[in-house]
Design an enzyme around this catalytic site. Structure first.
Site, mmCIF file in Angstrom:
data_model
loop_
_atom_site.group_PDB
_atom_site.id
_atom_site.type_symbol
_atom_site.label_atom_id
_atom_site.label_comp_id
_atom_site.label_asym_id
_atom_site.label_seq_id
_atom_site.Cartn_x
_atom_site.Cartn_y
_atom_site.Cartn_z
ATOM 1 N N CYS B 50 0.821 -1.203 0.000
ATOM 2 C CA CYS B 50 0.000 0.000 0.000
ATOM 3 C C CYS B 50 0.864 1.264 0.000
ATOM 4 O O CYS B 50 0.400 2.338 -0.356
ATOM 5 C CB CYS B 50 -0.984 -0.002 1.170
ATOM 6 N N HIS B 96 18.888 1.064 -2.729
ATOM 7 C CA HIS B 96 17.477 1.346 -2.493
ATOM 8 C C HIS B 96 16.759 0.108 -1.964
ATOM 9 O O HIS B 96 16.061 0.174 -0.953
ATOM 10 C CB HIS B 96 16.815 1.834 -3.782
#
Lengths: 268, 436
Positions: B50, B96
């Site tokens: 989400c 990342h």
């Protein structure tokens, strides 16, 4: 050899003291602190064993010997506790205190006569070991008292910094502290009785009202009083913690004060 | 082999955008089914939660092609989301992913859920055999996540009010199970904290509310006991933890009440959480005994703030873990880079040697076996001696980015074409031997 072992003990415990205090801020230091404790402890163990062999008895005849033995016992107990429970942060308080005790002991005269135990044999030895064990329990209780008050202070001030994150729950520290006193009181009681028995066989009297004897009895009464207050008057937490800290001051006075002021016959 | 990541997260994109371009599990499966047809993709793993949607792609596919693929999968025009994207390649892409797995990129710093989501994403891609050259990268990312949670305290210490209440209670009592908690006020806050307490196994919860029906409702949910609001003092006396969250305009627990309730027990550890504004508990209550702790909303905020700082301190350690793992990963990658050059160079030399040797021996049919062996040895020794110094040099370039261009030069010089299975590379650093 002895000098080497002493230096090793010094370096090990010094390193451990610094690193354990540092571990409060940065947990990774704890591991090297433990290595330091182990190194110092191992050196001290060998030292005590060789000492015991050369003097044919427990190396507890002089104050110097006794304190060294006490330190050794404290560290041994600390290592055992570490095995069972993750009470790493006891080390941050205990190891520096014990290191200082050891350091002080090194400056005491240690003319080891090696005869102290032979006369009265095993009972005196047992008396000393039990008394030492009870003092060790009381010192641990005092350390838990210190930890309790430090953590409580942060919680009361609502400014959590260090101890809030690092130390065990208040309730648990309170419990463990009281258990330690519960352990120490009967040990000291037995030690006192044995001491009287030994005194009888040496001097013909059970009790001779020396400062040492009186003071030891006072200490026992103080700790027995702690248990009474806890069980009868419901003393807990803060008061109990302060009580065990102050009570241990009496033990320290017993260590030095009485032994230096009244260096008469007797035992520690 | 180029590795890149394209995506957006809670920091770069608002929820309206995130929800439109996120991929449902079915869409992710669909992507893995199609990936063989997308050109120049050697491996892909999609992390879609989400808070983020990210495409990790190995291969020489361009950014535009990835976005086109994304458009096809979601049916959303790239113009609607391109402004919110980030795009990292190679080292930055590894870093990342490692930060994501460690929870440093999460909305709640250091949360652990994301690590499970990364793992699930990797497993799903693996089930479709889509991971390809990304295996090692994800292997290292999961390792970073694991080390983060075992070696640092970044996921410890509560960052919400409800958690903070439980955490403080644990700092005082340790085990909460044998305790009694008394929740006064069954509104939103009381319900929230009551749930947290119940979830942490407190045996006995008592609920009081001015409207009894609401107390009953909450009590039923928490398997607690509802009591009349008039019986505050009696229940306060039993409780170790007292939570107040009423909407009363004046204190519902006064010092006088507390004095009566705690009579003879002032040393007993007791924690009062006053979550109401205006406050429900008179501040003087804290002075009634050494065992009494009283925290109001601001105090709790202070704890949460201190916890946040604590997590930020831990984040520094996490960054260190990431650097360590990234270095190891890149070294492994570097070794496999030069490994493939060395392999191809040696293969090529060996091919030439065999071909020429075969021709020569054909023209010398009268040689004895021993003579043939001498000739064969001579060719082998020539090749080995010639290549030996080159091999040593190439090996030493493995981890040096500056030397990557040399490796490319060796490839050009000897016109090496890889016949390893993953022959997609056009990156200067050459091939990545993958599949760990």
């Amino acid at each position: 050899m002895n000098l080497f072992l002493s230096v090793m003990t010094f370096v090990g415990y010094l390193m451990a003291s610094v690193l354990y205090v540092g571990a409060l801020y940065e947990g990774r230091r704890e591991r090297w602190g433990r290595y330091g404790v182990l190194a110092g402890w191992a050196a001290q163990t060998i030292f005590l064993i060789t000492d015991a062999i050369t003097t044919h008895g427990l190396p507890v005849a002089t104050l110097y010997d006794w304190m060294s033995f006490f330190v050794w016992l404290m560290i041994s107990l600390f290592l055992v506790i570490q095995l069972r429970r993750n009470y790493t942060h006891i080390g941050s308080f205990l190891v520096p205190i014990v290191f200082l005790l050891w350091l002080v002991s090194q400056f005491l005269a240690h003319h080891n006569k090696g005869t102290a135990l032979s006369a009265t044999g095993a009972w005196l030895g047992l008396h000393i070991v039990l008394a030492t064990a009870s003092y060790a329990a009381f010192l641990f209780a005092a350390v838990f008292g210190i930890m309790y008050t430090e953590k409580e202070r942060e919680l009361k001030n609502k400014r959590v910094r260090l101890f809030y994150y690092q130390l065990p729950p208040l309730d648990e520290m309170d419990e463990v502290g009281s258990h330690l006193v519960m352990l120490g009181v009967p040990l000291l009681a037995v030690a006192l009785v044995l001491g009287a028995y030994v005194a009888k066989s040496v001097s013909g009297y059970y009790w001779t009202w020396t400062a040492k004897e009186i003071w030891s009895l006072v200490i026992w009464l103080v700790y027995a009083g702690y248990l009474t207050l806890r069980w009868v008057a419901g003393w807990r937490g803060h008061r109990a913690a302060v009580y065990v800290m102050l009570a241990f001051l009496l033990v320290i006075i017993n260590f030095w004060g009485i032994n230096t002021l009244f260096p008469g016959a007797g035992y520690f | 082999m180029r590795i890149q990541v394209v995506g957006l997260n809670h920091q770069t994109a608002p929820l309206e955008v995130r929800e439109r371009v996120s991929l449902t599990p079915d869409q992710v499966r669909q992507a893995y089914e199609q990936y063989g047809e997308v050109p120049e993709v050697a491996g892909v793993t999609i992390v879609s939660t989400c808070n983020r949607t990210e495409f990790y792609v190995a291969g020489s596919i361009t950014l535009g092609e990835i976005l086109a693929w994304w458009e096809v999968l979601t049916g959303v025009d790239r113009g609607d989301f391109v402004d919110y994207l980030y795009w990292y390649q190679d080292q930055e892409a590894y870093q990342h992913l490692f930060r994501v797995a460690a929870g440093l990129d999460s909305m709640v710093l250091g949360e652990t859920q994301i690590l499970g989501q990364v793992k699930d994403a990797y497993r799903l891609a693996d089930a479709y055999k889509a991971v390809g050259p990304l295996h090692r990268l994800f292997h290292y990312a999961l390792r970073v996540g694991k080390r983060t949670h075992s070696e640092t305290g970044i996921s410890h210490n509560a960052l919400s009010m409800g958690h903070a209440v439980v955490e403080l209670a644990k700092k005082v009592f340790g085990d909460l199970r044998p305790l009694t908690a008394f929740v006064v006020g069954s509104g939103e806050m009381g319900t929230l904290v009551g749930r947290h307490l119940a979830a942490n196994g407190i045996e006995h919860i008592i609920v009081a509310n001015r409207t009894r029906a609401n107390a009953d409702r909450l009590a039923q949910e928490l398997k607690a006991t509802a009591v009349d609001f008039d019986l505050l003092e009696e229940n306060m006396r039993q409780a170790d933890i007292i939570v107040t969250a009423t909407s009363a305009s004046r204190p519902v627990i006064t010092q006088a009440m507390a004095r009566r309730a705690f009579k003879g027990q002032t040393q007993r550890l007791r924690f009062l959480f006053d979550l109401a504004v205006p406050r429900d508990v008179e501040p003087q209550v804290a002075k009634l005994g050494s065992g009494i702790f009283l925290y109001d909303v601001d105090d709790l905020k202070g704890i949460v703030e201190a916890n946040r700082l604590q997590r930020q301190k831990e984040a520094i350690k996490v960054e260190r873990i990431i650097r360590e793992e990234q270095a190891i990963f890149e070294e492994e990658l570097g070794a496999s880079n030069v490994g493939s050059v060395i392999r191809s160079l040696r293969d090529k030399a060996e091919r030439i040697r065999k071909a020429e040797l075969g021709k020569a021996l054909n023209r010398l049919p009268d040689l004895t076996d021993r003579e043939r062996a001498v000739v064969e040895d001579a060719t082998r020794l020539m090749i080995n001696k010639l290549l030996n110094d080159a091999m040593v040099s190439i090996r030493s370039w493995g981890n040096d980015d500056d030397k990557a261009v040399y490796i490319a030069a060796v490839r050009d010089l000897f016109r090496l074409t890889d016949d390893a299975p993953d022959t997609v590379s056009q990156a200067p650093a050459g091939e990545v031997a993958t599949e760990g």
